[in-house]
Motif scaffolding. Structure first.
Motif, short mmCIF file in Angstrom:
data_model
loop_
_atom_site.label_atom_id
_atom_site.label_comp_id
_atom_site.label_asym_id
_atom_site.label_seq_id
_atom_site.Cartn_x
_atom_site.Cartn_y
_atom_site.Cartn_z
N SER A 276 61.85 67.68 26.74
CA SER A 276 63.35 68.10 26.45
C SER A 276 63.67 68.43 25.19
N LEU A 277 63.21 67.96 24.13
CA LEU A 277 64.15 67.44 22.88
C LEU A 277 62.98 69.12 22.25
N LYS A 278 62.32 68.76 22.07
CA LYS A 278 60.86 70.35 21.50
C LYS A 278 62.09 71.91 22.51
N ARG A 279 62.38 71.45 24.12
CA ARG A 279 62.97 72.49 24.35
C ARG A 279 64.05 73.17 23.60
N ASN A 280 65.44 71.75 23.65
CA ASN A 280 66.55 72.51 22.86
C ASN A 280 66.07 72.29 21.76
N ARG A 281 65.29 72.15 21.12
CA ARG A 281 65.19 72.33 19.79
C ARG A 281 65.36 73.68 19.44
N GLY A 282 63.97 74.27 20.57
CA GLY A 282 63.59 75.53 20.00
C GLY A 282 64.12 76.62 21.02
N VAL B 57 73.25 83.77 0.10
CA VAL B 57 72.24 84.26 0.10
C VAL B 57 71.69 85.94 -0.20
N GLU B 58 70.88 86.08 -0.68
CA GLU B 58 70.62 87.82 -1.70
C GLU B 58 69.83 88.29 -1.08
N GLY B 59 69.37 89.10 -0.43
CA GLY B 59 68.16 89.77 0.46
C GLY B 59 68.59 89.85 1.28
N LYS B 60 67.12 90.32 1.90
CA LYS B 60 67.19 91.02 3.62
C LYS B 60 66.48 89.22 4.41
N LEU B 61 66.70 88.76 5.02
CA LEU B 61 65.90 87.75 6.64
C LEU B 61 64.87 88.93 6.57
N ILE B 62 63.29 88.13 6.44
CA ILE B 62 62.07 88.91 6.43
C ILE B 62 61.66 87.25 8.32
N ILE B 63 61.59 87.82 9.59
CA ILE B 63 61.22 87.12 10.57
C ILE B 63 59.89 87.68 10.79
N PRO B 64 59.42 86.66 10.57
CA PRO B 64 56.96 87.32 11.47
C PRO B 64 57.84 87.31 12.45
N PHE B 65 57.01 87.77 13.14
CA PHE B 65 56.81 87.26 15.05
C PHE B 65 55.96 86.59 15.05
N TYR B 66 55.04 85.93 14.55
CA TYR B 66 54.21 84.83 14.41
C TYR B 66 55.28 83.52 14.94
N VAL B 67 56.59 83.98 14.17
CA VAL B 67 57.97 82.43 13.67
C VAL B 67 58.27 82.64 15.39
N LEU B 68 58.46 83.91 15.66
CA LEU B 68 59.01 84.25 17.12
C LEU B 68 58.32 83.71 18.23
N GLU B 69 57.23 84.15 17.92
CA GLU B 69 56.42 83.85 19.32
C GLU B 69 56.06 82.00 19.24
N GLU B 70 56.33 80.97 17.73
CA GLU B 70 56.01 79.70 17.23
C GLU B 70 57.87 78.61 18.34
N LEU B 71 58.52 80.04 18.85
CA LEU B 71 59.82 79.34 18.41
C LEU B 71 59.77 79.36 19.84
N ARG B 72 59.40 80.46 21.01
CA ARG B 72 59.30 80.74 22.23
C ARG B 72 58.43 79.41 23.10
N HIS B 73 57.43 79.54 22.19
CA HIS B 73 56.50 78.69 22.84
C HIS B 73 57.29 76.97 22.73
N ILE B 74 58.09 76.98 21.72
CA ILE B 74 58.65 74.77 21.17
C ILE B 74 60.10 75.23 22.36
N ALA B 75 60.87 76.79 23.14
CA ALA B 75 61.90 77.19 23.87
C ALA B 75 61.29 76.03 25.65
N ASP B 76 59.81 76.35 25.47
CA ASP B 76 59.63 76.35 26.79
C ASP B 76 58.28 75.80 26.90
N SER B 77 58.69 74.56 26.24
CA SER B 77 57.93 73.62 26.15
C SER B 77 58.55 72.20 27.18
N SER B 78 57.65 71.58 27.78
CA SER B 78 58.05 70.50 28.66
C SER B 78 58.70 68.97 28.24
#
Length: 277
Positions: free
Chosen positions: A215-221, A192-213
């Motif tokens: 268990s499958l979604k929580r593990n994926r997050g 991969v060339e170039g830098k990686l951009i992680i938008p903060f709303y993607v991070l928020e979506e990941l955190r939301h999935i990680a806090d899901s009730s």
């Protein structure tokens, strides 16, 4: 089969406790003053009665003990299913460390009171193991950051410079490709060339999935957050958290496309529909 095995073990434990109780009774000093306690018949009768009595009591309690074990096993299984492998390892290491410390601290208690002290020692060790696992899980991120900091301090200035200077088209990562995890392996090859951009709303979506009730979604997050952490700390590739938001756009996919257009970058995704767009 298992139920009968548990019953047998519990009954055997009761018989052993009965034997220990009979031995303790015979050690009572005032018992020698009684005439009927002298002789082999009383000793044999005492052992027989106490062993049978305790074995019978524990046999009657074995069904309740079996149900309690099954219930406890389900609770443990449910809690472990919602934990990642990293969390389980951290909990185990924390428990072992606290067990070792408590073992040496409680040795004088066990030696001072062989009977009661042994029971207190066992209870303290169980409490220490639970406390150690709990602390290790709560402080997981701080521990990882601490060791990551030590590793970063060991890098030469040249390595830091190489990580900061990235030439090429920026890559905007969406939630699906982070959760997938293969982006880490691709970045590790240097493909991969170039830098990686992680938008903060993607991070928020990941955190939301990680806090899901769920268990499958929580593990994926949680897997996605772990992958991001590994990319940032283990690879010589620049990662930027993009703070700008597009409040007039509601959908995350549309925001990603808008961002990629502005910075003249590319969206990296596993989402079929987003890929077609």
């Amino acid at each position: 089969m298992i139920r009968n095995l548990v019953r047998g073990i519990v009954t055997l434990v009761g018989a052993v406790l009965g034997y220990a109780t009979a031995t303790g009774i015979l050690l009572i000093p005032y018992l020698d003053d009684l005439s009927f306690t002298k002789g082999l018949p009383f000793t044999i009768g005492l052992f027989a009665v106490t062993i049978l009595l305790f074995a019978l009591i524990f046999f009657l309690l074995s069904s309740s003990i079996y149900k309690l074990l099954i219930k406890t096993n389900k609770i443990i299984e449910k809690n472990l299913s919602g934990m990642s492998v990293t969390e389980i390892l951290f909990g185990a290491v924390g428990a072992i460390i606290f067990l070792v410390i408590t073992f040496f601290l409680t040795m004088p208690i066990a030696n001072a009171w062989p009977g009661f002290g042994g029971l207190v020692t066992v209870l303290l060790n169980i409490a220490a193991a639970m406390l150690g696992a709990n602390i290790a899980l709560k402080k997981k991120e701080e521990i990882l950051n601490f060791f990551s900091g030590l590793r970063v301090k060991g890098h030469t200035p040249k390595e830091k410079t190489e990580k900061q200077v990235m030439v090429g088209t920026p890559k905007v990562l969406d939630t699906s490709v982070i959760i997938d995890g293969r982006i880490y392996d691709i970045c590790k090859t240097g493909f991969v060339e170039g830098k990686l951009i992680i938008p903060f709303y993607v991070l928020e979506e990941l955190r939301h999935i990680a806090d899901s009730s769920d268990s499958l979604k929580r593990n994926r997050g949680r897997r996605g957050l772990d992958i991001l952490n590994k990319i940032q700390n283990e690879l010589d590739i620049e990662v930027e958290i993009w703070e700008k938001d597009y409040k007039d756009i509601q959908e995350v996919d549309s925001k990603l496309l808008k961002l990629a257009t502005e910075i003249k970058g590319q969206v990296v995704t596993n989402d079929y529909n987003l890929n077609k767009v």
